[in-house]
Structure formats: structure tokens, C-alpha cells
Design a protein around this motif. Structure first.
Motif, mmCIF file in Angstrom:
data_model
loop_
_atom_site.group_PDB
_atom_site.id
_atom_site.type_symbol
_atom_site.label_atom_id
_atom_site.label_comp_id
_atom_site.label_asym_id
_atom_site.label_seq_id
_atom_site.Cartn_x
_atom_site.Cartn_y
_atom_site.Cartn_z
ATOM 1 N N GLU A 10 -8.367 28.955 -87.030
ATOM 2 C CA GLU A 10 -7.659 27.612 -86.942
ATOM 3 C C GLU A 10 -8.739 27.261 -85.705
ATOM 4 O O GLU A 10 -9.610 28.846 -85.132
ATOM 5 C CB GLU A 10 -6.733 28.483 -85.601
ATOM 6 C CG GLU A 10 -5.347 27.980 -86.637
ATOM 7 C CD GLU A 10 -4.251 29.406 -85.557
ATOM 8 O OE1 GLU A 10 -3.022 28.690 -84.831
ATOM 9 O OE2 GLU A 10 -4.407 30.103 -86.139
ATOM 10 N N GLU A 210 -4.682 37.579 -87.945
ATOM 11 C CA GLU A 210 -4.960 37.079 -87.481
ATOM 12 C C GLU A 210 -6.541 37.492 -86.434
ATOM 13 O O GLU A 210 -6.163 38.369 -85.760
ATOM 14 C CB GLU A 210 -4.368 36.085 -86.294
ATOM 15 C CG GLU A 210 -4.687 35.147 -85.795
ATOM 16 C CD GLU A 210 -4.129 34.777 -84.299
ATOM 17 O OE1 GLU A 210 -4.087 33.251 -84.259
ATOM 18 O OE2 GLU A 210 -3.528 35.001 -83.283
ATOM 19 N N LYS A 261 1.491 40.208 -83.264
ATOM 20 C CA LYS A 261 1.256 38.385 -83.455
ATOM 21 C C LYS A 261 2.632 37.625 -82.470
ATOM 22 O O LYS A 261 3.534 38.779 -83.323
ATOM 23 C CB LYS A 261 0.627 38.428 -84.883
ATOM 24 C CG LYS A 261 1.030 36.950 -85.030
ATOM 25 C CD LYS A 261 -0.180 36.522 -84.741
ATOM 26 C CE LYS A 261 0.281 34.527 -84.892
ATOM 27 N NZ LYS A 261 0.186 34.269 -83.610
HETATM 28 MG MG MG Z 1 -3.517 31.458 -84.278
#
Ligand code: MG
Ligand code: ADP
Ligand code: ZN
Length: 485
Positions: A10, A210, A261
Motif C-alpha cells: 500500500e 503489515e 492489526k
Molecule cells: Mg493497510
């Protein structure tokens, strides 16, 4: 167990608008803290956002450059969370109705081309910036409300090296189409990497981690490589991967857990009631498409194709859009001055060679700006003097050093320093005659066929004339005086 890594990136990229996404505040970087703020970007009660049309144009240009489809109607949503750098308590973003989707990006790793899917490009606003310096934490809201595009990539990448190449390619495109300055250090181009692994042959995706905001391509590559190994060790030891957000510690070369997350439902997204749906009609999209600058890959194809550069030169000269434009302008002016047809191979290559060997080392870039110490006109005129035999290639380097950082014309420098190249064939011949008399042994050997001694005499001629003898004429004179017959 053998595993395959799966990576999806991203990217958040600031759009190069003068003003913020929903208010008229300046987006300029580096102003004193909290001087570029207003009720809208401070989230004061009752303030109303108004969408910046230029931000929409740049976002659509980004999506088109990545071959995305443009959705005729999209919507802004509120992404709710609390953080000191987010005074509204929500970020304006796009959620289930982004303005674009389904694009692709071609990358090349180790000579192999690969197409990576782009899930979507959507618009959102940036948050402010917290600075933590004990005993206080302070917040600067100048960045609050700066327009961003988020580019969500499909989980098509399989290694840290592929991820880094994807980012380099993407950054280059954004910079060349003028939507983003590609500045990782100032945070205007940022990346989160989602990493999971799965047994080789498995088609379902594993649980992902992430990695947040890593600010260099090299670190992205290292952080992903480390994370792949860490996950494999956890699984091999019989453990489970927890879905979480991790950071990268460059000093220890490891990732560390930051927080578990969040899921989409944690943000309680809902359509922003202050903003009407965004409608992008075909005429608008066609207009943006029509104004699309040339993409870097197309530029390189043109440089190697019609302009005849080597792939290496094309790569080097597209290091920055300012350098590429400078090269094209200099090549055009050089050709225009009658030293060969426009686009002729030799002409463009001469300009390319000179920029690569002499000028590039002196170019300073910052964001989209490139500071080049001479103008395209000066370069064209300088190479024109070489073409016309007025100065030698070696003298051209000296003239460049003299005109760099000034507006002086190369011809004026040549006159001032008295460096006209000696192109008088008669004068050169008598010089060669004298040199042969002074070095009879070498002359005999050369006559007898030891051609490498040509260089010896050319060197002497250059030394005697302080580099101003036309080397081609020296060669011809030597051949005439010492050659067979
Ligand atoms: Mg994300
Ligand atoms: P969020 O916005 O919550 O981070 P998304 O579902 O939009 O989540 O996914 C974001 C990114 O994560 C995308 O780039 C996608 O390619 C990547 N991704 C999703 N699942 C995986 C996975 N299992 N492994 C690696 N990357 C993944
Ligand atoms: Zn504002």
C-alpha cells in the motif's frame, strides 16, 4: 517446510497541489509548525470541506497511468480513529466506492518482466505529524488535510527484491507524470508492506503482517526478507502468525510488534455527509488522459528508438524528468543549429555522451526540481564548436568547466582563452615533420609497420599544441609523411 512469500504493498503519495484537499491552506513543506491551518483542516466544529479540483485531476492522472478503470461515481467516507495528529477524529478517505480500480504495473527483476495487479487507487487526506521529544510530545498540523492517493497493490509480489522494484517503478511513474515529488525522506511517498507466507503449492493466503512506513527502498527489501524468515521460523516451531502491525528497526535489522492489526469494522467507515458523491464524466477523464505526460518506459523506448541511444544511456538520462527534458532540449537545439538532422543518431548520442560524462555529476535534484549548471543552449553551442572543428573534445571539457554556473556563451570563452583548435592542415603538417625529425628511431619503426607508434606522435603533437591540434588532421599528416609509398 518450504514456503512461498506473498507480498502486497500500500503506497501513500502526496499529490502536488498548491492547496490542501478540502480547504485553501498551503501544502508547502517545511513551514513553521501549525502556520498552515484553518478551521477545516483543524476539524473545528461546523467547518465544511470543499473538494480541491486539482487534487481530483492529479488522482485521476495517477490512476490512468496505472491502467486503472475510472468509476463514474465514487464517494468519500469517514475512517474513524483517535490519534493526536487527527484533530477531526476521522480521516476523509474512500472505502467501498473508490474513484478507480483494477489497474496494473509492469516491473522487471533480474531481466524478467512481471505484471503486478493494482487493486485500486483512491483519494484521501493526510494526517498531521507528531514529534516525540521527551518530556513532551508535540503535534504539527500543517500536513493535516494534504491530498493523498493511496495505491493498493494486489498480493502478487513474491520477494523483497520484487517489492523494492515495484516501489521504484511506481515512484518513477508518479514523478514523471508530475503528481508526486517522490521524496521518501520528507514522507511524501510512503509505503506499508503486507507480508505473509504459505507452503509451496498452497493457493489460499496466509495470515499477513503489515510492516509500517519504511522510508527507503533498501529497508523495505531488508524488512520483508527478515519478516519472511521470522514467519517461517514461527511456523516451523509449530506456532501461528498473528495478524499485526510491525515496525522495522534498522539498527538491529529486525521487525518488532507495534500493535494488533485493526479490521475495517474497527474504523466504522460511513459516507461523509459533508461531501456529495464525486462524479467523473467521460469528457473529464478524456481531458486528463489527453494531457498525460509521457511515461518513463515510453520515453526510454523513444530514446533508444528514434534517437538511437543505447539502453544504458536511455536509463541514465531518465534518472529524473528534469534531466530527460534537458537532454531532449539540448539535442533539439544542437540538431537545429545544423549539425545534423533532428533526431539523427550521431547528433543525439553526442549530446547524450557529453551530458553523461561531464554534466550529470554536477546536477542537483530535489523533488521535481533539477539544478543543471548550464543551459541546453550552451550545451548545443559548445558541441557545435566541436562539430565545426573549432575546439577539440578535450577542450570542450575545459570550456564546460568555464561556463558552468554562468550564462557565458561557449564561443566567448574559447575566444577569451585563445583555445581555437589548430585546424590548419599546413601548420599541422610542418609540426609533424619537425616531430619526425626529432624522433628518427620511432619514425623508422612506424614506417616499418609498428602502427602503435602513431599514438606516440599524436601525443607529442597534442602536448606541443596544449591539446589544440585537431587529432584527425594530425593522423592524416602522419600517414602522409610516414605511410607506405
Ligand atoms: Mg493497510
Ligand atoms: P487494509 O486496508 O486493512 O490494510 P486490504 O485488504 O485493503 O487491507 O489489503 C491491503 C494490502 O494487503 C493489499 O496491498 C493486499 O495486496 C495486501 N494483502 C492482503 N492480504 C494479504 C496476504 N495474505 N498476504 C500478503 N499481502 C496481503
Ligand atoms: Zn486548512
Amino acid at each position: 517446510m518450504r514456503y512461498e512469500a506473498v507480498i502486497g504493498l500500500e503506497v501513500h503519495a502526496q499529490l502536488l497541489t498548491r492547496t490542501k484537499a478540502f480547504c485553501g491552506c498551503s501544502t508547502a513543506y517545511g513551514a513553521p509548525p501549525n502556520t498552515q491551518v484553518c478551521p477545516v483542516c483543524l476539524g473545528l466544529p461546523g467547518a465544511l470541506p470543499v473538494l480541491n479540483g486539482e487534487a481530483v485531476r492529479l488522482a485521476v492522472r495517477t490512476a490512468l497511468a496505472l491502467s486503472c478503470g475510472i468509476r463514474p461515481a465514487s464517494r468519500f467516507a469517514r475512517k474513524n480513529y483517535f490519534y493526536p495528529d487527527l484533530p477531526k477524529g476521522y480521516q476523509i478517505s474512500q472505502f467501498d466506492e473508490p474513484f478507480s480500480d483494477r489497474g496494473e504495473l509492469e516491473i522487471e527483476v533480474g531481466g524478467v518482466k512481471k505484471t503486478v495487479g493494482i487493486t485500486r487507487v483512491h483519494m484521501e487526506e493526510d494526517a498531521g505529524k507528531s514529534h516525540h521529544s521527551a518530556p513532551h510530545s508535540v503535534v504539527d498540523l500543517n500536513r493535516s488535510g494534504v491530498p493523498l492517493v493511496e495505491i493498493v497493490g494486489e498480493p502478487d509480489l513474491r520477494s523483497g527484491a520484487e517489492a523494492a522494484e515495484y516501489l521504484r517503478t511506481l515512484r518513477e511513474i508518479l514523478v514523471f507524470i508530475g503528481v508526486n515529488d517522490g521524496n521518501l525522506e520528507e514522507g511524501s511517498f510512503r509505503c506499508d508492506a503486507n507480508v505473509s507466507i504459505r507452503p509451496v503449492g498452497e493457493t489460499r493466503l496466509g495470515t499477513r503482517v503489515e510492516l509500517k512506513n519504511i522510508n527507503s527502498f533498501r529497508f523495505v527489501e531488508k524488512a520483508i526478507a527478515h519478516e519472511i524468515v521470522r514467519q517461517a521460523e514461527v511456523l516451523d516451531a509449530g506456532g501461528r502468525i498473528v495478524q499485526e502491525t510491525r515496525g522495522w528497526d534498522e539498527d538491529t535489522g529486525t521487525t518488532f510488534s507495534m500493535r494488533s492489526k485493526e479490521e475495517a469494522q474497527d474504523y466504522r467507515y460511513f459516507p461523509d455527509p459533508d461531501l456529495p458523491p464525486l462524479r467523473l464524466d467521460d469528457a473529464f477523464v478524456a481531458e486528463v488522459r489527453g494531457l498525460m505526460p509521457e511515461l518513463p518506459e515510453a520515453k526510454r523506448r523513444r530514446f533508444t528508438g528514434e534517437m538511437g541511444l543505447t539502453p544504458y544511456a536511455a536509463q541514465v538520462l531518465t534518472v529524473h524528468p528534469g534531466v530527460a527534458a534537458f537532454f531532449e532540449e539540448a539535442a533539439k537545439r544542437h540538431a537545429g543549429a545544423g549539425h545534423g538532422p533532428a533526431g539523427a543518431t550521431s547528433n543525439a548520442t553526442k549530446v547524450a555522451n557529453f551530458i553523461q560524462s561531464e554534466i550529470l555529476g554536477d546536477v542537483q535534484t530535489h523533488g521535481l526540481d533539477a539544478k543543471i549548471p548550464v543551459s541546453a543552449d550552451q550545451v548545443a553551442a559548445l558541441l557545435g564548436l566541436v562539430d565545426g572543428g573549432t575546439i577539440s573534445g578535450k577542450q570542450a571539457k575545459e570550456v564546460y568547466a568555464a561556463i558552468a554556473g554562468t550564462a557565458e556563451a561557449p564561443a566567448a570563452v574559447v575566444a577569451r582563452l585563445g583555445m581555437q583548435q589548430v585546424s590548419d592542415a599546413g601548420a599541422i603538417e610542418s609540426l609533424c615533420k619537425r616531430l619526425i625529425e626529432q624522433h628518427p628511431k620511432q619514425a623508422d619503426q612506424l614506417r616499418a609497420g609498428k602502427v602503435s607508434l602513431t599514438g606516440f606522435f599524436v601525443g607529442l603533437a597534442m602536448k606541443e599544441t596544449k591539446g589544440s591540434a585537431n587529432p584527425q588532421l594530425v593522423n592524416e599528416a602522419l600517414k602522409k609523411l610516414l605511410g607506405p609509398g
